[in-house]
Write a protein that holds these residues in place. Structure first.
Motif, PDB file in Angstrom:
ATOM      1  N   PRO A  70      40.147  25.137  39.164  1.00  0.00           N
ATOM      2  CA  PRO A  70      39.792  26.296  38.335  1.00  0.00           C
ATOM      3  C   PRO A  70      39.480  27.689  39.513  1.00  0.00           C
ATOM      4  N   VAL A  71      38.843  27.335  40.629  1.00  0.00           N
ATOM      5  CA  VAL A  71      38.308  27.982  41.614  1.00  0.00           C
ATOM      6  C   VAL A  71      39.623  28.643  42.284  1.00  0.00           C
ATOM      7  N   TYR A  72      40.535  27.685  42.799  1.00  0.00           N
ATOM      8  CA  TYR A  72      41.924  28.022  43.472  1.00  0.00           C
ATOM      9  C   TYR A  72      42.669  28.848  42.448  1.00  0.00           C
ATOM     10  N   LEU A  73      42.865  28.553  41.102  1.00  0.00           N
ATOM     11  CA  LEU A  73      43.681  29.177  40.340  1.00  0.00           C
ATOM     12  C   LEU A  73      43.116  30.525  40.027  1.00  0.00           C
ATOM     13  N   HIS A  74      41.526  30.816  39.988  1.00  0.00           N
ATOM     14  CA  HIS A  74      41.123  32.078  39.798  1.00  0.00           C
ATOM     15  C   HIS A  74      41.523  32.982  40.854  1.00  0.00           C
ATOM     16  N   TRP A  75      41.442  32.387  42.363  1.00  0.00           N
ATOM     17  CA  TRP A  75      41.850  33.417  43.480  1.00  0.00           C
ATOM     18  C   TRP A  75      43.218  33.882  43.377  1.00  0.00           C
ATOM     19  N   ALA A  76      43.813  32.616  43.123  1.00  0.00           N
ATOM     20  CA  ALA A  76      45.394  33.191  43.102  1.00  0.00           C
ATOM     21  C   ALA A  76      45.868  34.000  42.041  1.00  0.00           C
ATOM     22  N   GLY A  77      45.143  33.722  40.785  1.00  0.00           N
ATOM     23  CA  GLY A  77      45.418  34.689  39.641  1.00  0.00           C
ATOM     24  C   GLY A  77      44.994  36.091  40.013  1.00  0.00           C
ATOM     25  N   LEU A  78      43.978  36.433  40.860  1.00  0.00           N
ATOM     26  CA  LEU A  78      43.420  37.508  41.150  1.00  0.00           C
ATOM     27  C   LEU A  78      44.328  38.242  42.050  1.00  0.00           C
ATOM     28  N   ALA A  79      44.533  37.423  43.011  1.00  0.00           N
ATOM     29  CA  ALA A  79      45.516  38.074  44.212  1.00  0.00           C
ATOM     30  C   ALA A  79      46.949  38.491  43.556  1.00  0.00           C
ATOM     31  N   ALA A  80      47.633  37.702  42.494  1.00  0.00           N
ATOM     32  CA  ALA A  80      48.704  38.047  42.020  1.00  0.00           C
ATOM     33  C   ALA A  80      48.492  39.051  41.248  1.00  0.00           C
ATOM     34  N   PHE A  81      47.331  39.221  40.401  1.00  0.00           N
ATOM     35  CA  PHE A  81      47.301  40.574  39.562  1.00  0.00           C
ATOM     36  C   PHE A  81      47.167  41.729  40.345  1.00  0.00           C
ATOM     37  N   VAL A  82      46.387  41.676  41.505  1.00  0.00           N
ATOM     38  CA  VAL A  82      46.310  43.066  42.388  1.00  0.00           C
ATOM     39  C   VAL A  82      47.563  43.166  43.176  1.00  0.00           C
ATOM     40  N   MET A  83      48.418  42.457  43.467  1.00  0.00           N
ATOM     41  CA  MET A  83      49.544  42.725  44.011  1.00  0.00           C
ATOM     42  C   MET A  83      50.695  43.327  43.105  1.00  0.00           C
ATOM     43  N   CYS A  84      50.704  42.829  41.669  1.00  0.00           N
ATOM     44  CA  CYS A  84      51.522  43.302  40.742  1.00  0.00           C
ATOM     45  C   CYS A  84      50.892  44.691  40.548  1.00  0.00           C
TER      46      CYS A  84
END
Length: 91
Positions: A70-84
């Motif tokens: 969940p920690v890794y997925l949280h950071w990956a999701g947040l980074a993808a949201f910011v990039m999009c």
């Protein structure tokens, strides 16, 4: 040029709409683990409560044997949201 004339805008809007929902579900999952050890969490949420839950989970996960995905997925999701969001604003 309007966004409708490009083929990229529909998947981008879908990602921008779905990633916050996924991050919210991760937040509730992490809150469930925290509740098991006695750290009660209010489910009326905002961004600051979400980050507090994330940091508490991250701090306690290894010592309690909880999964770290969940920690890794949280950071990956947040980074993808910011990039999009950046791509959406710059285009």
């Amino acid at each position: 040029m309007t966004p409708q004339s490009h083929s990229w805008w529909r998947p981008l809007v879908f990602i921008l709409a779905s990633l916050p929902v996924g991050l919210l579900l991760l937040q509730f999952l992490m809150a469930k683990y925290l509740d098991r050890v006695g750290i009660h969490y209010s489910y009326t949420t905002n961004w600051f409560a979400g980050f507090r839950t994330f940091y508490q989970y991250n701090r306690l996960a290894r010592s309690n044997g909880w999964p770290m995905w969940p920690v890794y997925l949280h950071w990956a999701g947040l980074a993808a949201f910011v990039m999009c969001a950046v791509v959406f604003v710059l285009e």
